[in-house]
Design an enzyme around this catalytic site. Sequence first.
Site, PDB file in Angstrom:
ATOM      1  N   ARG A 272       7.568  10.269  32.478  1.00 57.29           N
ATOM      2  CA  ARG A 272       8.974  10.085  32.837  1.00 57.29           C
ATOM      3  C   ARG A 272       9.163   9.223  34.073  1.00 57.29           C
ATOM      4  O   ARG A 272      10.198   8.568  34.210  1.00 57.29           O
ATOM      5  CB  ARG A 272       9.653  11.462  33.004  1.00 57.29           C
ATOM      6  CG  ARG A 272       9.962  12.113  31.681  1.00 57.29           C
ATOM      7  CD  ARG A 272      10.545  13.485  31.876  1.00 57.29           C
ATOM      8  NE  ARG A 272       9.539  14.526  31.897  1.00 57.29           N
ATOM      9  CZ  ARG A 272       9.700  15.708  32.486  1.00 57.29           C
ATOM     10  NH1 ARG A 272      10.810  15.978  33.124  1.00 57.29           N
ATOM     11  NH2 ARG A 272       8.750  16.624  32.418  1.00 57.29           N
TER      12      ARG A 272
ATOM     13  N   GLU B 180      -0.201  25.268  40.042  1.00 60.77           N
ATOM     14  CA  GLU B 180       0.003  26.695  40.284  1.00 60.77           C
ATOM     15  C   GLU B 180      -1.189  27.480  39.725  1.00 60.77           C
ATOM     16  O   GLU B 180      -1.713  28.374  40.357  1.00 60.77           O
ATOM     17  CB  GLU B 180       1.307  27.115  39.620  1.00 60.77           C
ATOM     18  CG  GLU B 180       1.962  28.263  40.314  1.00 60.77           C
ATOM     19  CD  GLU B 180       3.356  28.526  39.769  1.00 60.77           C
ATOM     20  OE1 GLU B 180       3.901  27.680  39.045  1.00 60.77           O
ATOM     21  OE2 GLU B 180       3.868  29.620  40.062  1.00 60.77           O
TER      22      GLU B 180
HETATM   23  O1  LIG Z   1       6.587  18.184  41.411  1.00 62.94           O
HETATM   24  P1  LIG Z   1       5.693  18.649  40.297  1.00 62.94           P
HETATM   25  O2  LIG Z   1       5.548  20.153  40.260  1.00 62.94           O
HETATM   26  O3  LIG Z   1       4.381  17.932  40.257  1.00 62.94           O
HETATM   27  O4  LIG Z   1       6.453  18.371  38.917  1.00 62.94           O
HETATM   28  C1  LIG Z   1       7.135  17.160  38.667  1.00 62.94           C
HETATM   29  C2  LIG Z   1       6.473  16.385  37.562  1.00 62.94           C
HETATM   30  O5  LIG Z   1       6.539  17.163  36.338  1.00 62.94           O
HETATM   31  C3  LIG Z   1       7.068  16.339  35.311  1.00 62.94           C
HETATM   32  O6  LIG Z   1       6.065  15.620  34.664  1.00 62.94           O
HETATM   33  P2  LIG Z   1       5.117  16.247  33.525  1.00 62.94           P
HETATM   34  O7  LIG Z   1       3.787  16.566  34.151  1.00 62.94           O
HETATM   35  O8  LIG Z   1       5.847  17.332  32.814  1.00 62.94           O
HETATM   36  O9  LIG Z   1       4.834  15.008  32.582  1.00 62.94           O
HETATM   37  P3  LIG Z   1       5.746  14.018  31.698  1.00 62.94           P
HETATM   38  O10 LIG Z   1       6.431  13.079  32.659  1.00 62.94           O
HETATM   39  O11 LIG Z   1       4.705  13.306  30.886  1.00 62.94           O
HETATM   40  O12 LIG Z   1       6.734  14.823  30.884  1.00 62.94           O
HETATM   41  C4  LIG Z   1       7.977  15.377  36.033  1.00 62.94           C
HETATM   42  O13 LIG Z   1       8.206  14.193  35.279  1.00 62.94           O
HETATM   43  C5  LIG Z   1       7.226  15.093  37.308  1.00 62.94           C
HETATM   44  O14 LIG Z   1       6.295  14.038  37.179  1.00 62.94           O
HETATM   45  N1  LIG Z   2      12.537  22.349  35.606  1.00 64.59           N
HETATM   46  C1  LIG Z   2      12.037  21.176  35.202  1.00 64.59           C
HETATM   47  N2  LIG Z   2      12.761  20.374  34.388  1.00 64.59           N
HETATM   48  C2  LIG Z   2      12.259  19.185  33.971  1.00 64.59           C
HETATM   49  N3  LIG Z   2      11.051  18.724  34.310  1.00 64.59           N
HETATM   50  C3  LIG Z   2      10.292  19.482  35.124  1.00 64.59           C
HETATM   51  N4  LIG Z   2       9.055  19.279  35.645  1.00 64.59           N
HETATM   52  C4  LIG Z   2       8.753  20.354  36.408  1.00 64.59           C
HETATM   53  N5  LIG Z   2       9.750  21.258  36.399  1.00 64.59           N
HETATM   54  C5  LIG Z   2      10.730  20.728  35.597  1.00 64.59           C
END
Ligand SMILES: O=P(O)(O)OC[C@H]1O[C@H](OP(=O)(O)OP(=O)(O)O)[C@H](O)[C@@H]1O
Ligand SMILES: Nc1ncnc2[nH]cnc12
Length: 179
Positions: free
Chosen positions: A62, A99
């Site tokens: 994302r 976590e």
């Molecule tokens: O601050 P944090 O606890 O590290 O969480 C935030 C991250 O989690 C999500 O990515 P995700 O790992 O779900 O991957 P994606 O973008 O491929 O959906 C979001 O896009 C951030 O990169």
């Molecule tokens: N609550 C949330 N919604 C969307 N993306 C996330 N990545 C980590 N926490 C999330």
Amino acid sequence: MNQEFELKSVIRSVPDFPKPGIMFRDITPLLANHEAFRETIRRFTEHFKDSKITKIMAAEARGFIFAAPLALELNASFIPVRKPNKLPFDTQAFHYELEYGTDTLEMHIDAVEEGDRVLLIDDLLATGGTIQACAKLAEQAGAVVAGCGFLIELDFLNGRRHLEGYDICSLINYGDENP
Ligand SMILES: O=P(O)(O)OC[C@H]1O[C@H](OP(=O)(O)OP(=O)(O)O)[C@H](O)[C@@H]1O
Ligand SMILES: Nc1ncnc2[nH]cnc12
């Protein structure tokens, strides 16, 4: 669309995804609204236009969505940070704690260098593990982290504690887990 537009109005909150107790902040309605998407990039551009950014780093998937158009606006390079074994050339890795368990992110060894002023972009700041890993990758390569931009910040998780001293721009804030 103007500066008063509530970007939060185009975020959909989905309870219990991907697991019970998580309120997922879904950005797809914002992406489907080109005026809201453009306004998002405009606000990041406004914040960072004088920060002398040379490169924008973002973690898949994302983060890429916002980093690529912003890189064009700021005349900066776009540097993809990826999950392990996705990048074809030599990589530099950063291992970090989740976590429960650990995770790893990688970038190409020649992606960032000394003298670069790097902007880190992601759609969402939660615990801060992902963005901290990007910051470490940039700093290990000798670059300066000149800013961090998030469309959404989940304030109650205090991901900011990992980002002390950095210029942070978050466009939407959620103070608690509820819509
Ligand atoms: O601050 P944090 O606890 O590290 O969480 C935030 C991250 O989690 C999500 O990515 P995700 O790992 O779900 O991957 P994606 O973008 O491929 O959906 C979001 O896009 C951030 O990169
Ligand atoms: N609550 C949330 N919604 C969307 N993306 C996330 N990545 C980590 N926490 C999330």
